[in-house]
Design a protein around this motif. Structure first.
Motif, PDB file in Angstrom:
ATOM      1  N   VAL A  83      -5.362  14.315   1.008  1.00 27.90           N
ATOM      2  CA  VAL A  83      -6.610  13.605   1.272  1.00 27.90           C
ATOM      3  C   VAL A  83      -6.991  13.602   2.753  1.00 27.90           C
ATOM      4  CG1 VAL A  83      -7.782  11.394   1.015  1.00 27.90           C
ATOM      5  CG2 VAL A  83      -6.127  12.114  -0.690  1.00 27.90           C
ATOM      6  N   GLY A  84      -6.052  13.316   3.595  1.00 28.87           N
ATOM      7  CA  GLY A  84      -6.311  13.131   5.021  1.00 28.87           C
ATOM      8  C   GLY A  84      -5.712  11.807   5.453  1.00 28.87           C
ATOM      9  N   VAL A  85      -6.273  11.230   6.488  1.00 31.59           N
ATOM     10  CA  VAL A  85      -5.743   9.975   7.027  1.00 31.59           C
ATOM     11  C   VAL A  85      -6.436   8.802   6.349  1.00 31.59           C
ATOM     12  CG1 VAL A  85      -5.474   8.566   9.095  1.00 31.59           C
ATOM     13  CG2 VAL A  85      -5.184  11.043   9.227  1.00 31.59           C
ATOM     14  N   ILE A  86      -5.623   7.866   5.874  1.00 31.07           N
ATOM     15  CA  ILE A  86      -6.120   6.646   5.250  1.00 31.07           C
ATOM     16  C   ILE A  86      -5.665   5.470   6.100  1.00 31.07           C
ATOM     17  CG2 ILE A  86      -5.988   5.154   3.225  1.00 31.07           C
ATOM     18  CD1 ILE A  86      -5.657   7.636   1.538  1.00 31.07           C
ATOM     19  N   ALA A  87      -6.595   4.564   6.392  1.00 29.20           N
ATOM     20  CA  ALA A  87      -6.285   3.372   7.168  1.00 29.20           C
ATOM     21  C   ALA A  87      -6.007   2.219   6.216  1.00 29.20           C
ATOM     22  CB  ALA A  87      -7.440   3.015   8.090  1.00 29.20           C
ATOM     23  N   ALA A  88      -4.898   1.550   6.404  1.00 28.04           N
ATOM     24  CA  ALA A  88      -4.537   0.403   5.575  1.00 28.04           C
ATOM     25  C   ALA A  88      -4.552  -0.854   6.437  1.00 28.04           C
ATOM     26  CB  ALA A  88      -3.160   0.605   4.965  1.00 28.04           C
ATOM     27  N   ASP A  89      -5.412  -1.795   6.081  1.00 28.48           N
ATOM     28  CA  ASP A  89      -5.458  -3.081   6.766  1.00 28.48           C
ATOM     29  C   ASP A  89      -4.432  -3.995   6.120  1.00 28.48           C
ATOM     30  OD1 ASP A  89      -7.513  -2.250   8.444  1.00 28.48           O
ATOM     31  OD2 ASP A  89      -9.057  -2.877   7.034  1.00 28.48           O
ATOM     32  N   VAL A  90      -3.484  -4.476   6.916  1.00 31.77           N
ATOM     33  CA  VAL A  90      -2.395  -5.312   6.412  1.00 31.77           C
ATOM     34  C   VAL A  90      -2.232  -6.543   7.279  1.00 31.77           C
ATOM     35  CG1 VAL A  90      -1.168  -3.325   5.457  1.00 31.77           C
ATOM     36  CG2 VAL A  90      -0.622  -4.104   7.747  1.00 31.77           C
ATOM     37  N   ARG A  91      -1.578  -7.554   6.715  1.00 26.29           N
ATOM     38  CA  ARG A  91      -1.211  -8.743   7.487  1.00 26.29           C
ATOM     39  C   ARG A  91       0.243  -8.582   7.906  1.00 26.29           C
ATOM     40  NH1 ARG A  91      -2.535 -13.718   3.865  1.00 26.29           N
ATOM     41  NH2 ARG A  91      -0.835 -14.446   5.138  1.00 26.29           N
ATOM     42  N   PRO A  92       0.558  -8.776   9.180  1.00 28.97           N
ATOM     43  CA  PRO A  92       1.947  -8.603   9.629  1.00 28.97           C
ATOM     44  C   PRO A  92       2.862  -9.768   9.253  1.00 28.97           C
ATOM     45  CG  PRO A  92       0.544  -9.143  11.488  1.00 28.97           C
ATOM     46  CD  PRO A  92      -0.357  -8.986  10.281  1.00 28.97           C
ATOM     47  N   THR A  93       2.356 -10.745   8.491  1.00 36.14           N
ATOM     48  CA  THR A  93       3.190 -11.862   8.040  1.00 36.14           C
ATOM     49  C   THR A  93       3.490 -11.686   6.562  1.00 36.14           C
ATOM     50  OG1 THR A  93       1.241 -13.174   7.518  1.00 36.14           O
ATOM     51  CG2 THR A  93       2.169 -13.437   9.728  1.00 36.14           C
ATOM     52  N   GLY A  94       4.350 -12.491   6.038  1.00 34.69           N
ATOM     53  CA  GLY A  94       4.681 -12.406   4.620  1.00 34.69           C
ATOM     54  C   GLY A  94       5.892 -11.512   4.397  1.00 34.69           C
ATOM     55  N   ALA A  95       5.728 -10.500   3.556  1.00 31.77           N
ATOM     56  CA  ALA A  95       6.834  -9.604   3.215  1.00 31.77           C
ATOM     57  C   ALA A  95       6.508  -8.179   3.661  1.00 31.77           C
ATOM     58  CB  ALA A  95       7.097  -9.655   1.718  1.00 31.77           C
ATOM     59  N   PRO A  96       6.521  -7.910   4.968  1.00 28.77           N
ATOM     60  CA  PRO A  96       6.151  -6.559   5.433  1.00 28.77           C
ATOM     61  C   PRO A  96       7.102  -5.470   4.945  1.00 28.77           C
ATOM     62  CG  PRO A  96       7.013  -7.862   7.265  1.00 28.77           C
ATOM     63  CD  PRO A  96       6.873  -8.785   6.081  1.00 28.77           C
ATOM     64  N   THR A  97       8.356  -5.799   4.685  1.00 30.41           N
ATOM     65  CA  THR A  97       9.298  -4.786   4.202  1.00 30.41           C
ATOM     66  C   THR A  97       8.885  -4.284   2.819  1.00 30.41           C
ATOM     67  OG1 THR A  97      11.064  -5.864   5.442  1.00 30.41           O
ATOM     68  CG2 THR A  97      11.726  -4.310   3.747  1.00 30.41           C
ATOM     69  N   ALA A  98       8.485  -5.188   1.941  1.00 27.00           N
ATOM     70  CA  ALA A  98       8.035  -4.796   0.605  1.00 27.00           C
ATOM     71  C   ALA A  98       6.758  -3.970   0.693  1.00 27.00           C
ATOM     72  CB  ALA A  98       7.809  -6.024  -0.261  1.00 27.00           C
ATOM     73  N   LEU A  99       5.851  -4.352   1.577  1.00 27.00           N
ATOM     74  CA  LEU A  99       4.610  -3.607   1.741  1.00 27.00           C
ATOM     75  C   LEU A  99       4.882  -2.194   2.241  1.00 27.00           C
ATOM     76  CD1 LEU A  99       1.524  -3.436   1.790  1.00 27.00           C
ATOM     77  CD2 LEU A  99       1.634  -4.290   4.122  1.00 27.00           C
ATOM     78  N   LEU A 100       5.745  -2.058   3.202  1.00 26.51           N
ATOM     79  CA  LEU A 100       6.062  -0.727   3.733  1.00 26.51           C
ATOM     80  C   LEU A 100       6.717   0.152   2.666  1.00 26.51           C
ATOM     81  CD1 LEU A 100       7.302  -1.576   7.325  1.00 26.51           C
ATOM     82  CD2 LEU A 100       5.118  -0.590   6.635  1.00 26.51           C
ATOM     83  N   ALA A 101       7.512  -0.439   1.801  1.00 22.40           N
ATOM     84  CA  ALA A 101       8.131   0.333   0.721  1.00 22.40           C
ATOM     85  C   ALA A 101       7.090   0.783  -0.300  1.00 22.40           C
ATOM     86  CB  ALA A 101       9.214  -0.498   0.039  1.00 22.40           C
ATOM     87  N   ALA A 102       6.070  -0.034  -0.542  1.00 17.51           N
ATOM     88  CA  ALA A 102       5.046   0.284  -1.541  1.00 17.51           C
ATOM     89  C   ALA A 102       3.895   1.096  -0.973  1.00 17.51           C
ATOM     90  CB  ALA A 102       4.502  -1.012  -2.142  1.00 17.51           C
ATOM     91  N   LEU A 103       3.784   1.190   0.330  1.00 19.84           N
ATOM     92  CA  LEU A 103       2.647   1.840   0.973  1.00 19.84           C
ATOM     93  C   LEU A 103       2.395   3.275   0.511  1.00 19.84           C
ATOM     94  CD1 LEU A 103       0.458   1.017   2.935  1.00 19.84           C
ATOM     95  CD2 LEU A 103       1.866   1.900   4.789  1.00 19.84           C
ATOM     96  N   PRO A 104       3.399   4.128   0.375  1.00 22.81           N
ATOM     97  CA  PRO A 104       3.118   5.494  -0.086  1.00 22.81           C
ATOM     98  C   PRO A 104       2.425   5.553  -1.447  1.00 22.81           C
ATOM     99  CG  PRO A 104       5.324   5.372   0.813  1.00 22.81           C
ATOM    100  CD  PRO A 104       4.811   3.958   0.737  1.00 22.81           C
ATOM    101  N   THR A 105       2.724   4.625  -2.319  1.00 24.41           N
ATOM    102  CA  THR A 105       2.077   4.576  -3.627  1.00 24.41           C
ATOM    103  C   THR A 105       0.691   3.958  -3.522  1.00 24.41           C
ATOM    104  OG1 THR A 105       4.217   4.376  -4.714  1.00 24.41           O
ATOM    105  CG2 THR A 105       2.279   3.709  -5.990  1.00 24.41           C
TER     106      THR A 105
END
Length: 58
Positions: free
Chosen positions: A10-32
């Motif tokens: 596709v190209g570059v996709i920008a993901a707006d995220v909150r750096p609080t909460g569970a960032p480890t879970a988000l980073l693991a799910a980000l590729p999907t």
């Protein structure tokens, strides 16, 4: 915070995220999550990406 993720098909996709909460879970799910086309929107003001995804409530 906006993360820029390069997706080969596709190209570059920008993901707006909150750096609080569970960032480890988000980073693991980000590729999907960035490949889920129903989440994509277009941000005409950001020349660095082809699509954006709002994951601030994920």
């Amino acid at each position: 915070m906006r993360l820029y993720v390069a997706v080969e098909e596709v190209g570059v996709i920008a993901a707006d995220v909150r750096p609080t909460g569970a960032p480890t879970a988000l980073l693991a799910a980000l590729p999907t999550l960035v490949r889920e086309e129903e989440r994509w929107t277009t941000d005409e003001t950001d020349p660095h990406c082809v699509h954006t995804i709002d994951l601030t409530t994920w």
